[in-house]
Design a protein around this motif. Structure first.
Motif, PDB file in Angstrom:
ATOM      1  N   GLU A   1       0.805  -1.225   0.000  1.00  0.00           N
ATOM      2  CA  GLU A   1       0.000   0.000   0.000  1.00  0.00           C
ATOM      3  C   GLU A   1       0.843   1.284   0.000  1.00  0.00           C
ATOM      4  O   GLU A   1       0.369   2.333   0.422  1.00  0.00           O
ATOM      5  CB  GLU A   1      -0.938  -0.002   1.202  1.00  0.00           C
ATOM      6  CG  GLU A   1      -1.989  -1.095   1.132  1.00  0.00           C
ATOM      7  CD  GLU A   1      -3.102  -0.877   2.127  1.00  0.00           C
ATOM      8  OE1 GLU A   1      -4.218  -0.582   1.697  1.00  0.00           O
ATOM      9  OE2 GLU A   1      -2.835  -0.988   3.335  1.00  0.00           O
TER      10      GLU A   1
ATOM     11  N   HIS B   1      -0.636   5.650   7.661  1.00  0.00           N
ATOM     12  CA  HIS B   1      -1.782   4.803   7.306  1.00  0.00           C
ATOM     13  C   HIS B   1      -1.895   3.719   8.364  1.00  0.00           C
ATOM     14  O   HIS B   1      -0.910   3.051   8.684  1.00  0.00           O
ATOM     15  CB  HIS B   1      -1.603   4.157   5.937  1.00  0.00           C
ATOM     16  CG  HIS B   1      -2.579   3.043   5.696  1.00  0.00           C
ATOM     17  ND1 HIS B   1      -3.947   3.226   5.767  1.00  0.00           N
ATOM     18  CD2 HIS B   1      -2.404   1.716   5.447  1.00  0.00           C
ATOM     19  CE1 HIS B   1      -4.562   2.082   5.556  1.00  0.00           C
ATOM     20  NE2 HIS B   1      -3.657   1.137   5.371  1.00  0.00           N
TER      21      HIS B   1
ATOM     22  N   HIS C   1      -4.790   0.842  10.646  1.00  0.00           N
ATOM     23  CA  HIS C   1      -6.071   0.165  10.823  1.00  0.00           C
ATOM     24  C   HIS C   1      -6.486   0.303  12.287  1.00  0.00           C
ATOM     25  O   HIS C   1      -7.032  -0.633  12.864  1.00  0.00           O
ATOM     26  CB  HIS C   1      -5.951  -1.311  10.440  1.00  0.00           C
ATOM     27  CG  HIS C   1      -5.292  -1.555   9.116  1.00  0.00           C
ATOM     28  ND1 HIS C   1      -4.589  -2.700   8.821  1.00  0.00           N
ATOM     29  CD2 HIS C   1      -5.230  -0.785   7.993  1.00  0.00           C
ATOM     30  CE1 HIS C   1      -4.116  -2.616   7.573  1.00  0.00           C
ATOM     31  NE2 HIS C   1      -4.478  -1.477   7.056  1.00  0.00           N
TER      32      HIS C   1
ATOM     33  N   HIS D   1     -11.534  -0.707   6.198  1.00  0.00           N
ATOM     34  CA  HIS D   1     -10.092  -0.863   6.077  1.00  0.00           C
ATOM     35  C   HIS D   1      -9.330  -0.104   7.164  1.00  0.00           C
ATOM     36  O   HIS D   1      -8.696  -0.730   8.000  1.00  0.00           O
ATOM     37  CB  HIS D   1      -9.686  -0.385   4.673  1.00  0.00           C
ATOM     38  CG  HIS D   1      -8.228  -0.520   4.381  1.00  0.00           C
ATOM     39  ND1 HIS D   1      -7.728  -0.457   3.111  1.00  0.00           N
ATOM     40  CD2 HIS D   1      -7.151  -0.685   5.172  1.00  0.00           C
ATOM     41  CE1 HIS D   1      -6.416  -0.607   3.137  1.00  0.00           C
ATOM     42  NE2 HIS D   1      -6.049  -0.737   4.388  1.00  0.00           N
TER      43      HIS D   1
HETATM   44 ZN   LIG Z   1      -4.092  -0.820   5.000  1.00  0.00          ZN
END
Ligand SMILES: [Zn+2]
Length: 242
Positions: A78, A97, A99, A167
């Motif tokens: 990603e 980024h 979760h 996500h």
């Molecule tokens: Zn991710």
């Protein structure tokens, strides 16, 4: 005084460890920072759990999301999240980024995530939700190419944070430390909001209050204080900024 490349890489390693210690990332999630010697490039670890990352794991990437020299290492799938945001947001020096767990419910229910506490105003009054379905249909939910990265960056717009349906989320900042502070605050705010909603109607900070918190001292002095505290908690050396 800005950090040189070596110091920036060391700070990026610290950022990874802090995000892990503060429960923003776990086995997954990543943080990047612009290369101080070349703003058209950014620094990001090879694919590895943030808690385990060392300076030697850090690779340099171009805005197409590809490593300049992968050194035989496997990059994060990603990485396109970071490339696409850096390409369109010259004000952004760092992207997180994650979760992070308390944030996830807000991406899948339509419930508004918005600052409810003053130190969390940095997440911004508007926290947009990005959904892959309208443009990409059924996917494996991962941002695995530049088209998806650009679509996410467009949904983020000028904001400090965005949620990703089913996500996770992204948080950006004018510095590495700001981005980390915002990512931690996003998860904290989400937790406060869930608890508050179980008790009664939630009173959010007003737009004016959010603007006043964010419009005060820049960079927000709380970021540096928090960074030193997080370094202590994670057993990491604290390097004073400037
Ligand atoms: Zn991710």
């Amino acid at each position: 005084m800005a950090f040189n490349l070596k110091e920036t890489i060391e700070d990026l390693v610290v950022a990874n460890r802090i995000l892990s210690r503060e429960n923003v990332v776990d086995a997954y999630g990543h943080v990047s920072v612009r290369n101080p010697d070349n703003p058209q490039r950014f620094l990001l670890s090879r694919a590895r759990a943030p808690e385990a990352i060392e300076a030697d794991d850090i690779l340099e990437f171009a805005f197409d999301g590809e490593p300049v020299d992968a050194k035989g290492r496997r990059p994060y799938l990603e990485r396109f999240i970071h490339a696409a945001i850096f390409a369109v947001r010259p004000d952004v020096q760092s992207v997180v980024h994650s979760h992070s767990r308390d944030v996830i419910p807000f991406g899948i229910t339509g419930a508004t995530l918005r600052p409810v506490m003053h130190t969390c105003a940095c997440i911004g009054f508007d926290v947009p939700v990005w959904d892959t379905q309208p443009k990409f249909g059924d996917t494996d939910m991962l941002v695995s190419n530049m088209a998806m990265g650009r679509d996410l960056a467009a949904r983020l717009g000028v904001n400090a944070t965005a949620l990703m349906r089913g996500h996770g989320s992204v948080a950006v900042g004018a510095s590495l430390r700001e981005a980390v502070h915002t990512a931690v605050s996003l998860n904290l705010n989400a937790g406060f909001q869930i608890k508050a909603a179980a008790l009664g109607r939630v009173t959010f900070l007003t737009k004016g209050e959010v603007d006043k918190v964010n419009g005060g001292q820049r960079p927000y002095v709380g970021v540096e204080r928090a960074w030193e505290y997080w370094c202590l908690r994670a057993g990491l050396p604290y390097r004073k900024l400037g």
